[in-house]
Design an enzyme around this catalytic site. Structure first.
Site, mmCIF file in Angstrom:
data_model
loop_
_atom_site.group_PDB
_atom_site.id
_atom_site.type_symbol
_atom_site.label_atom_id
_atom_site.label_comp_id
_atom_site.label_asym_id
_atom_site.label_seq_id
_atom_site.Cartn_x
_atom_site.Cartn_y
_atom_site.Cartn_z
ATOM 1 N N ASP A 148 50.957 82.837 17.967
ATOM 2 C CA ASP A 148 50.109 83.769 17.214
ATOM 3 C C ASP A 148 50.712 85.171 17.237
ATOM 4 O OD1 ASP A 148 47.964 84.619 15.738
ATOM 5 O OD2 ASP A 148 46.557 84.688 17.418
ATOM 6 N N ASN A 189 44.470 77.343 8.034
ATOM 7 C CA ASN A 189 45.509 78.219 7.468
ATOM 8 C C ASN A 189 45.612 78.118 5.934
ATOM 9 O OD1 ASN A 189 47.830 78.016 10.295
ATOM 10 N ND2 ASN A 189 46.312 79.575 9.786
ATOM 11 N N ARG A 193 41.468 82.061 22.524
ATOM 12 C CA ARG A 193 40.678 81.023 21.850
ATOM 13 C C ARG A 193 41.551 79.809 21.652
ATOM 14 N NH1 ARG A 193 39.923 85.133 18.390
ATOM 15 N NH2 ARG A 193 41.530 84.376 16.975
HETATM 16 C C1 FPP Z 1 50.614 82.992 13.582
HETATM 17 O O1 FPP Z 1 50.868 84.275 13.154
HETATM 18 C C2 FPP Z 1 51.502 81.976 13.099
HETATM 19 C C3 FPP Z 1 51.303 80.967 12.197
HETATM 20 C C4 FPP Z 1 50.683 81.088 10.860
HETATM 21 C C5 FPP Z 1 51.752 79.628 12.519
HETATM 22 C C6 FPP Z 1 53.120 79.545 13.102
HETATM 23 C C7 FPP Z 1 54.202 79.686 12.118
HETATM 24 C C8 FPP Z 1 55.443 80.112 12.467
HETATM 25 C C9 FPP Z 1 55.814 80.469 13.850
HETATM 26 C C10 FPP Z 1 56.486 80.229 11.442
HETATM 27 C C11 FPP Z 1 57.086 78.908 11.028
HETATM 28 C C12 FPP Z 1 57.391 78.031 12.161
HETATM 29 C C13 FPP Z 1 58.286 77.050 12.201
HETATM 30 C C14 FPP Z 1 58.375 76.276 13.454
HETATM 31 C C15 FPP Z 1 59.176 76.704 11.082
HETATM 32 P P1 FPP Z 1 49.726 84.979 12.292
HETATM 33 O O2 FPP Z 1 50.177 85.013 10.872
HETATM 34 O O3 FPP Z 1 48.405 84.305 12.492
HETATM 35 O O4 FPP Z 1 49.721 86.393 12.943
HETATM 36 P P2 FPP Z 1 48.533 87.462 12.944
HETATM 37 O O5 FPP Z 1 47.389 86.855 13.719
HETATM 38 O O6 FPP Z 1 49.124 88.651 13.626
HETATM 39 O O7 FPP Z 1 48.165 87.724 11.505
#
Ligand code: FPP
Length: 252
Positions: free
Chosen positions: A12, A60, A186
């Site tokens: 995250d 998501n 969480r």
């Molecule tokens: C959380 O950051 C991350 C995700 C949406 C899921 C994980 C995705 C990656 C690490 C990138 C792709 C991964 C691979 C393995 C190819 P967020 O967008 O929720 O961050 P924020 O809470 O600060 O908005």
């Protein structure tokens, strides 16, 4: 040092990491994917048996379409380019979640990587993709109801093992360590059933900054925890002395 046998990570903070540096969220995801590669290789190097990454949740899809499309593109490209490294590192790739809703091009690549790594005997790397803990429990309950309806089992037969076996993660042991980056504490619908006895490690570090040293900190903290599974310290010591490391669920 006692390493966790199954580490699960809620990655995250990509968006906040990017914003704090004046970049857009997409840049955070690119750096997040790079970090995922590094942590996967570090876990394999340390001989962690199972690593599960919460890569895309059922929730998501609610993000703006451009961000969802970008995450799908990134996933497909990284899987395509990294499959050879997974093979080189003897890592077997798996997925859990409802893959039927993924774009065909992503699903094809996912299946291709699963197929190409299926004979690897080292670390199990599992991506939770379009994954929701409640959704998989609903599927398991439906399937058990069908078994009862068809006379294959009786309601009194339903126990922890039967439910666990209906979950797509049944090939893995339950996680013993769940790490969440970016300071939120969480589960966010991740591993609701499987997390029953997991240790939870929360770090304020945003995922793109979660490096090998940060992983080591989580492992060091884990190694210091006495895992009692509902028993007393004396029982844990006796169990260790008797060479029995499995959680005595019946004592809880
Ligand atoms: C959380 O950051 C991350 C995700 C949406 C899921 C994980 C995705 C990656 C690490 C990138 C792709 C991964 C691979 C393995 C190819 P967020 O967008 O929720 O961050 P924020 O809470 O600060 O908005």
């Amino acid at each position: 040092m006692q390493l966790p046998k199954h580490v699960a990570i809620i990655m995250d903070g990509n968006g906040r990491w990017a914003k704090a540096r004046g970049h857009n969220r997409f840049f955070g995801h690119i750096r997040g994917a790079k970090r995922a590669k590094q942590i996967i290789e570090e876990c394999a190097r340390l001989n962690v048996q199972n690593l599960t990454l919460f890569t895309f949740s059922t929730e998501n899809w609610k993000r703006p379409a451009e961000e969802v499309n970008f995450l799908m593109l990134l996933l497909r490209k990284r899987l395509k380019s990294e499959t050879k490294n997974l093979i080189k590192n003897n890592i077997r790739f798996h997925c859990i979640g409802d893959l039927s809703q993924l774009p065909t091009s992503v699903l094809d690549q996912v299946n291709n990587t699963i197929e190409q790594t299926k004979n690897n005997t080292g670390m199990n790397l599992t991506f939770a993709l379009n994954y929701g803990g409640r959704q998989e429990i609903i599927s398991a309950v439906k399937s058990l109801a069908e078994d009862v309806d068809a006379g294959r089992i009786e309601p009194k037969d339903i126990d922890e093992a039967l439910i666990s076996n209906k979950l797509p993660s049944s090939f893995l042991q339950d996680p013993d360590l769940i790490i969440r980056t970016s300071g939120e504490s969480r589960l966010s619908n991740f591993f609701l059933w499987q997390a029953a006895y997991a240790e939870f490690y929360v770090t304020p570090i945003y995922w793109p900054d979660f490096d090998a040293e940060a992983l080591q900190d989580a492992f060091s903290k884990f190694a210091l925890i006495e895992r009692r599974f509902g028993m007393t310290s004396e029982q844990v010591l006796k169990n260790l002395f008797d060479g029995n490391n499995s959680p005595p669920i019946d004592l809880v």
